[in-house]
Design a protein around this motif. Structure first.
Motif, PDB file in Angstrom:
ATOM      1  N   GLY A  79       0.810  -1.208   0.000  1.00 27.97           N
ATOM      2  CA  GLY A  79       0.000   0.000   0.000  1.00 27.97           C
ATOM      3  C   GLY A  79       0.839   1.251   0.000  1.00 27.97           C
ATOM      4  N   GLY A  80       2.155   1.088   0.118  1.00 29.33           N
ATOM      5  CA  GLY A  80       3.052   2.227   0.080  1.00 29.33           C
ATOM      6  C   GLY A  80       3.417   2.620  -1.340  1.00 29.33           C
ATOM      7  N   LEU A  81       4.172   3.695  -1.460  1.00 26.38           N
ATOM      8  CA  LEU A  81       4.562   4.219  -2.772  1.00 26.38           C
ATOM      9  C   LEU A  81       5.391   3.211  -3.559  1.00 26.38           C
ATOM     10  CD1 LEU A  81       4.920   6.571  -4.819  1.00 26.38           C
ATOM     11  CD2 LEU A  81       6.871   7.327  -3.428  1.00 26.38           C
ATOM     12  N   ASP A  82       6.304   2.510  -2.894  1.00 26.50           N
ATOM     13  CA  ASP A  82       7.264   1.659  -3.596  1.00 26.50           C
ATOM     14  C   ASP A  82       6.584   0.469  -4.279  1.00 26.50           C
ATOM     15  OD1 ASP A  82       8.876   3.428  -2.228  1.00 26.50           O
ATOM     16  OD2 ASP A  82       9.312   1.996  -0.632  1.00 26.50           O
ATOM     17  N   SER A  83       5.866  -0.334  -3.486  1.00 23.82           N
ATOM     18  CA  SER A  83       5.224  -1.518  -4.071  1.00 23.82           C
ATOM     19  C   SER A  83       4.108  -1.122  -5.027  1.00 23.82           C
ATOM     20  CB  SER A  83       4.697  -2.436  -2.970  1.00 23.82           C
ATOM     21  OG  SER A  83       3.770  -1.765  -2.144  1.00 23.82           O
ATOM     22  N   SER A  84       3.412  -0.022  -4.726  1.00 23.57           N
ATOM     23  CA  SER A  84       2.361   0.448  -5.636  1.00 23.57           C
ATOM     24  C   SER A  84       2.948   0.847  -6.983  1.00 23.57           C
ATOM     25  CB  SER A  84       1.616   1.633  -5.020  1.00 23.57           C
ATOM     26  OG  SER A  84       0.982   1.271  -3.809  1.00 23.57           O
ATOM     27  N   SER A  85       4.160   1.404  -6.971  1.00 22.19           N
ATOM     28  CA  SER A  85       4.825   1.786  -8.217  1.00 22.19           C
ATOM     29  C   SER A  85       5.160   0.568  -9.064  1.00 22.19           C
ATOM     30  CB  SER A  85       6.096   2.579  -7.911  1.00 22.19           C
ATOM     31  OG  SER A  85       5.787   3.803  -7.266  1.00 22.19           O
ATOM     32  N   VAL A  86       5.586  -0.511  -8.402  1.00 15.68           N
ATOM     33  CA  VAL A  86       5.881  -1.746  -9.133  1.00 15.68           C
ATOM     34  C   VAL A  86       4.605  -2.264  -9.793  1.00 15.68           C
ATOM     35  CG1 VAL A  86       6.679  -4.125  -8.938  1.00 15.68           C
ATOM     36  CG2 VAL A  86       7.805  -2.330  -7.611  1.00 15.68           C
ATOM     37  N   VAL A  87       3.493  -2.257  -9.045  1.00 11.90           N
ATOM     38  CA  VAL A  87       2.211  -2.697  -9.592  1.00 11.90           C
ATOM     39  C   VAL A  87       1.825  -1.839 -10.797  1.00 11.90           C
ATOM     40  CG1 VAL A  87      -0.278  -2.875  -9.128  1.00 11.90           C
ATOM     41  CG2 VAL A  87       1.385  -3.662  -7.420  1.00 11.90           C
ATOM     42  N   ALA A  88       2.033  -0.525 -10.675  1.00  4.49           N
ATOM     43  CA  ALA A  88       1.663   0.401 -11.755  1.00  4.49           C
ATOM     44  C   ALA A  88       2.486   0.167 -13.015  1.00  4.49           C
ATOM     45  CB  ALA A  88       1.836   1.841 -11.269  1.00  4.49           C
ATOM     46  N   VAL A  89       3.777  -0.046 -12.870  1.00  2.00           N
ATOM     47  CA  VAL A  89       4.639  -0.267 -14.035  1.00  2.00           C
ATOM     48  C   VAL A  89       4.257  -1.576 -14.732  1.00  2.00           C
ATOM     49  CG1 VAL A  89       7.004  -0.758 -14.778  1.00  2.00           C
ATOM     50  CG2 VAL A  89       6.563   1.115 -13.178  1.00  2.00           C
ATOM     51  N   ILE A  90       4.011  -2.622 -13.944  1.00  2.00           N
ATOM     52  CA  ILE A  90       3.598  -3.899 -14.551  1.00  2.00           C
ATOM     53  C   ILE A  90       2.287  -3.707 -15.311  1.00  2.00           C
ATOM     54  CG2 ILE A  90       2.824  -6.252 -14.061  1.00  2.00           C
ATOM     55  CD1 ILE A  90       4.770  -6.307 -11.707  1.00  2.00           C
ATOM     56  N   HIS A  91       1.371  -2.940 -14.736  1.00  2.00           N
ATOM     57  CA  HIS A  91       0.099  -2.656 -15.425  1.00  2.00           C
ATOM     58  C   HIS A  91       0.348  -1.983 -16.766  1.00  2.00           C
ATOM     59  CE1 HIS A  91      -3.444  -0.084 -16.338  1.00  2.00           C
ATOM     60  NE2 HIS A  91      -4.117  -1.166 -15.966  1.00  2.00           N
ATOM     61  N   ASP A  92       1.250  -0.991 -16.796  1.00  2.00           N
ATOM     62  CA  ASP A  92       1.569  -0.303 -18.053  1.00  2.00           C
ATOM     63  C   ASP A  92       2.188  -1.257 -19.067  1.00  2.00           C
ATOM     64  OD1 ASP A  92       0.580   2.009 -17.039  1.00  2.00           O
ATOM     65  OD2 ASP A  92       2.518   2.999 -16.746  1.00  2.00           O
ATOM     66  N   LEU A  93       3.096  -2.105 -18.592  1.00  2.00           N
ATOM     67  CA  LEU A  93       3.757  -3.050 -19.494  1.00  2.00           C
ATOM     68  C   LEU A  93       2.767  -4.061 -20.065  1.00  2.00           C
ATOM     69  CD1 LEU A  93       7.089  -3.717 -17.531  1.00  2.00           C
ATOM     70  CD2 LEU A  93       6.849  -2.471 -19.685  1.00  2.00           C
ATOM     71  N   MET A  94       1.762  -4.426 -19.278  1.00  2.00           N
ATOM     72  CA  MET A  94       0.751  -5.367 -19.771  1.00  2.00           C
ATOM     73  C   MET A  94      -0.016  -4.781 -20.951  1.00  2.00           C
ATOM     74  SD  MET A  94      -0.691  -6.888 -16.143  1.00  2.00           S
ATOM     75  CE  MET A  94      -1.909  -7.992 -16.861  1.00  2.00           C
ATOM     76  N   ASN A  95      -0.071  -3.447 -21.015  1.00  2.00           N
ATOM     77  CA  ASN A  95      -0.774  -2.785 -22.120  1.00  2.00           C
ATOM     78  C   ASN A  95       0.154  -2.452 -23.286  1.00  2.00           C
ATOM     79  OD1 ASN A  95      -3.299  -2.745 -20.821  1.00  2.00           O
ATOM     80  ND2 ASN A  95      -2.701  -0.953 -19.627  1.00  2.00           N
ATOM     81  N   SER A  96       1.442  -2.213 -22.974  1.00  2.00           N
ATOM     82  CA  SER A  96       2.353  -1.726 -24.023  1.00  2.00           C
ATOM     83  C   SER A  96       3.360  -2.748 -24.504  1.00  2.00           C
ATOM     84  CB  SER A  96       3.107  -0.487 -23.509  1.00  2.00           C
ATOM     85  OG  SER A  96       3.899  -0.838 -22.375  1.00  2.00           O
ATOM     86  N   ASP A  97       3.655  -3.771 -23.707  1.00  2.00           N
ATOM     87  CA  ASP A  97       4.692  -4.747 -24.065  1.00  2.00           C
ATOM     88  C   ASP A  97       4.259  -6.117 -23.558  1.00  2.00           C
ATOM     89  OD1 ASP A  97       6.976  -6.112 -24.733  1.00  2.00           O
ATOM     90  OD2 ASP A  97       8.314  -5.015 -23.388  1.00  2.00           O
ATOM     91  N   LYS A  98       3.246  -6.679 -24.209  1.00  2.00           N
ATOM     92  CA  LYS A  98       2.649  -7.916 -23.724  1.00  2.00           C
ATOM     93  C   LYS A  98       3.643  -9.073 -23.695  1.00  2.00           C
ATOM     94  CE  LYS A  98      -2.153  -6.877 -24.921  1.00  2.00           C
ATOM     95  NZ  LYS A  98      -2.559  -6.748 -23.516  1.00  2.00           N
ATOM     96  N   ASP A  99       4.642  -9.073 -24.570  1.00  2.00           N
ATOM     97  CA  ASP A  99       5.621 -10.157 -24.572  1.00  2.00           C
ATOM     98  C   ASP A  99       6.386 -10.225 -23.253  1.00  2.00           C
ATOM     99  OD1 ASP A  99       4.919 -10.987 -27.080  1.00  2.00           O
ATOM    100  OD2 ASP A  99       6.520  -9.899 -28.108  1.00  2.00           O
ATOM    101  N   SER A 100       6.653  -9.058 -22.663  1.00  2.00           N
ATOM    102  CA  SER A 100       7.436  -9.025 -21.426  1.00  2.00           C
ATOM    103  C   SER A 100       6.616  -9.448 -20.212  1.00  2.00           C
ATOM    104  CB  SER A 100       8.014  -7.628 -21.197  1.00  2.00           C
ATOM    105  OG  SER A 100       6.977  -6.700 -20.897  1.00  2.00           O
ATOM    106  N   THR A 101       5.291  -9.504 -20.364  1.00  2.00           N
ATOM    107  CA  THR A 101       4.435  -9.798 -19.205  1.00  2.00           C
ATOM    108  C   THR A 101       3.685 -11.115 -19.360  1.00  2.00           C
ATOM    109  OG1 THR A 101       2.611  -8.507 -20.159  1.00  2.00           O
ATOM    110  CG2 THR A 101       4.140  -7.352 -18.677  1.00  2.00           C
ATOM    111  N   LYS A 102       4.203 -12.011 -20.200  1.00  2.00           N
ATOM    112  CA  LYS A 102       3.545 -13.302 -20.397  1.00  2.00           C
ATOM    113  C   LYS A 102       3.411 -14.065 -19.082  1.00  2.00           C
ATOM    114  CE  LYS A 102       4.830 -14.100 -25.243  1.00  2.00           C
ATOM    115  NZ  LYS A 102       5.643 -14.932 -26.169  1.00  2.00           N
ATOM    116  N   ALA A 103       4.457 -13.988 -18.243  1.00  2.00           N
ATOM    117  CA  ALA A 103       4.426 -14.741 -16.981  1.00  2.00           C
ATOM    118  C   ALA A 103       3.445 -14.146 -15.979  1.00  2.00           C
ATOM    119  CB  ALA A 103       5.831 -14.778 -16.364  1.00  2.00           C
TER     120      ALA A 103
END
Length: 799
Positions: free
Chosen positions: A192-216
């Protein structure tokens, strides 16, 4: 993957998709230089058969563990400590210096030493080379040196501007992308802090922009959180705020650890961590990892951001002192004013505690003074006026090493691989290349991360001013499970340690349970955690002696035979197990006597015999032995005890604790009246007036004595209730338990208060004069310290 491509161009052939094969081929091509080319986490051992040389290497930040011990001319190494111990090649000996630093300064994992003597860790960015004629530890990278140089006031830094924020975001995105490569499902830990929330946010962006990198990752990002509804440190509303921003793209998993869970998991948690922890905080992570292991095999986490972007409140003070040191007075005043809320948050508990005017308990008093004297030169200091230099120290020594140990032990316990995007060497190097405003500016810490993530996170997250993170409601938990924890603190093993001042700890623990928080909860966790660690890893489970000692066994320096009024007696002291409160003392004595006769044929005699019983065990069994921390001493008891002559045995009412018991038994007026009578008695040469007035029961009150066996060394004790009836009960039980051939000549029981200074029969059913029975014990064969012989078989052999 990049290194693999480079190596293939250089002619290397690969037979698998394993990163392990890449590491081997890279070392074959570039040697030691290869390690600095890696970007990730590892603990590697390579044996070069041609050079007959072993090389051990650990990643730049020490994310993965690597331990070793030198054994003669050889070496044993492992990614865990348990296998090294299980080898039998290394003795299980605690490292007392590290234990002292842990108890005194609240630090650990800040050097290559572990809590185990002679077991060491390869430190971050280091490698170990071992051959028949060489043992070398060295760094394979200049990362630390480069960051230190970049922390200097004259170092050339890039400005903190939009371009710097864009560059940081690109580096961070790439770090996350690299750590999503996996053959198994990947999830994210979310506090719920800034750090882990940022990781969640970046993965969310990558799922939309670079699907190959987020297959796992899959179609939905799995996130895992620990929540504590109703607790002061609960972050569930922040977890909900972060996840609501990506509703429909996350699969949210929550777990609510409780104090009962901690109690149930405590042994496994201690075993998992292998070394003590400074708080119960890692247990929340332990629970999250167990939850995550049911869904994923790889977990990204936000660890490390606090140490590269000044996430903790004390860093503000470092930055403010830096401004003063560099004579930036205007900026110092501006930043100080803007940081008042942070400063107050840090100091408010101390302020509120001071306003309560509570007795202050110092955690340094928890350490036995004799133990503390062994380490007078030990210190723990931190950089106080250079923010980046302080972060370097915390990143590689003072903070991150223990955090990474917690992370790795908890993940691996449940078959997870934990990956940390903030601990990327390229990302860290870039942060240090930018001016300090990227870290703290306008009273905001983590400026670069906040600014980079503003568009992707709700304001409730990126604009948070309070830092909590993965932790537990420890203060409440310690009160909720106080019974179980008190049992540990009052245990014999805890009392016998050379590390703990049990009396000081128990007084503070009692005060803490009653609302005194001057010492906080963490010192209690540390001593309890250390005790459990010692039990798990150091104590020999076979060493606990629960067997009977051989009989007869007179105490050293004590005679078996004694003559009184022309009669000769043999006195055999009997070792016993320890007596506990609220037990059947008559059955205890009778069973012990029955065992003596059964195991010792020489005692099958037609002579008269008696059972001598120390009044101490009768009183303790009656619940009249009281731990001194349970005695609330009044000012009058403290005052009166000063006027009582002290003796070397710690006996009588010369301590405030025993004086308080005496007041409780007969009342303060009678104590004062007896004191006045005693003064007049002494004027006319009469002794013993005081006890004649208050009653001989007060004479039998004993105080704690350091030389006594536990728990008598921390107990005050009243005289037994109805000692005459106690003697009769013991006699009756002996006649009931023993065969008639033994009881035919049994003369009865004597309950005696005996010590090296005198003896006093408190109760007996033996038809002899008390003076005669006391003289039989004229030299006190039972002893009064560590002998643990509260009973004696006395046989009249002549006269």
């Amino acid at each position: 993957l990049d290194l693999r491509a480079q190596l293939e161009k250089l002619g290397h052939t690969f037979h698998s998709n394993s990163d392990t094969e890449v590491a081997i081929e890279a070392y074959a091509e570039w040697g030691d230089v290869a390690f600095d080319m890696f970007n990730g986490m590892w603990g590697i051992s390579i044996y070069d058969k041609q050079k007959k040389e072993l090389v051990l290497s650990r990643d730049h930040f020490g994310i993965k563990p690597l331990y070793y011990a030198r054994v003669g001319d050889g070496i044993i190494f492992s990614s865990e400590i348990k296998p090294i111990l299980a080898s039998g090649l290394v003795d299980r000996i605690p490292n007392d210096k590290i234990i002292y630093r842990y108890l005194r300064f609240r630090v650990h994992d800040d050097s290559n030493e572990t809590f185990f003597k002679d077991i060491y860790r390869v430190e971050s960015g280091q490698m170990l080379r071992v051959s028949l004629d060489q043992f070398e530890v060295k760094s394979y990278t200049r990362l630390i040196e480069d960051l230190i140089e970049a922390s200097g006031v004259s170092a050339s830094h890039n400005p903190y501007d939009d371009a710097a924020i864009t560059k940081f975001r690109a580096e961070f995105d790439e770090s996350v992308r690299l750590r999503l490569q996996s053959d198994y499902p990947v999830g994210t830990a979310l506090s719920g802090g800034l750090d882990s929330s940022s990781v969640v946010a970046v993965i969310h962006d990558l799922m939309n922009s670079d699907k190959d990198s987020t297959k796992a990752v899959g179609n939905l990002q799995n996130v895992f959180s620990a929540v504590f509804p109703g607790a002061l440190n609960d972050e569930e509303r922040y977890v909900d705020a972060a996840t609501s921003a990506y509703e429909g793209t996350l699969d949210v998993h929550k777990i609510q650890p409780t104090s009962a869970d901690l109690l149930e998991d405590l042994t496994d948690f201690v075993r998992t961590q292998e070394e003590p922890t400074i708080s119960s905080g890692p247990y929340a992570q332990y629970q999250v990892m167990r939850l995550a292991s049911k869904t994923v095999k790889v977990l990204l986490d936000g660890q490390g951001a606090d140490e590269i972007l000044a996430g903790y409140v004390p860093y503000y003070f470092v930055y403010l002192r830096q401004l003063l040191h560099r004579k930036q007075i205007g900026k110092f005043l501006y930043e100080s004013f803007r940081s008042l809320d942070k400063i107050f948050r840090l100091l408010r508990f101390r302020l509120f505690s001071a306003l309560k005017f509570q007795k202050k308990y110092n955690e340094s008093d928890f350490i036995k003074k004799d133990f503390g004297k062994d380490y007078p030169k030990e210190r723990f200091s931190v950089v106080g006026d250079n923010i980046k230099l302080r972060l370097v120290n915390d990143l590689f020594y003072n903070s991150i090493p223990c955090v990474l140990r917690y992370e790795d032990k908890n993940t691996m316990r449940f078959g997870l691989e934990g990956r940390l995007p903030f601990l990327d060497k390229n990302l860290v190097r870039y942060i240090w290349s930018v001016r300090d405003e990227a870290i703290i500016k306008n009273s905001w810490n983590k400026c670069m991360l906040r600014d980079a993530m503003k568009k992707d996170l709700p304001k409730e997250i990126w604009a948070r001013r309070n830092k909590i993170g993965f932790t537990t409601p420890e203060q409440a938990w310690i009160r909720e499970i106080k019974g179980a924890l008190q049992e540990i603190l009052e245990s014999e093993s805890f009392a016998s340690r050379k590390y703990f001042d049990q009396v000081s700890i128990m007084k503070a623990f009692k005060a803490y349970q009653n609302g005194n928080e001057t010492v906080g909860s963490m010192p209690f966790w540390r001593v309890i955690n250390l005790e459990l660690w010692l039990r798990e890893f150091i104590d020999d489970p076979k060493s606990e002696d629960t067997s009977w000692k051989p009989d007869p066994l007179p105490n050293p320096g004590k005679n078996i035979e004694r003559e009184v009024d022309g009669e000769t007696y043999l006195r055999y002291p009997l070792w016993t197990e320890k007596v506990k409160g609220e037990m059947d003392f008559a059955a205890f004595v009778a069973e012990r006597m029955e065992k003596v006769f059964r195991d010792n044929a020489s005692f099958q005699t037609d002579k008269t015999w008696y059972a001598y019983v120390s009044e101490t065990i009768v009183a303790i069994a009656q619940g009249r032995g009281i731990r001194i921390w349970d005695i609330k001493v009044s000012p009058m008891a403290r005052l009166l005890s000063r006027f009582v002559m002290k003796n070397p045995g710690g006996i009588g009412i010369s301590s405030p604790y025993t004086m308080q018991l005496a007041i409780g038994e007969v009342g303060l007026p009678k104590i004062l009246f007896a004191s006045v009578c005693s003064i007049f008695g002494k004027l006319v040469g009469k002794r013993g007036v005081f006890y004649n007035v208050v009653g001989q029961g007060i004479n039998a009150i004993d105080g704690p004595a350091d030389y006594c066996v536990y728990p008598k060394n921390v107990c005050a004790k009243l005289a037994p209730k109805d000692p005459e009836k106690a003697a009769q009960a013991i006699t009756a039980r002996i006649r009931e338990v023993l065969p008639t051939e033994y009881t035919a000549n049994f003369g009865g029981t004597v309950v005696i208060d005996a010590n090296d200074l005198g003896r006093n029969v408190l109760g007996t059913d033996v038809p002899r004069e008390k003076l005669h029975l006391e003289e039989i014990f004229g030299d006190n064969p039972l002893g009064q310290s560590k002998e643990q012989t509260p009973l004696a078989l006395v046989i009249k052999v002549q006269g």
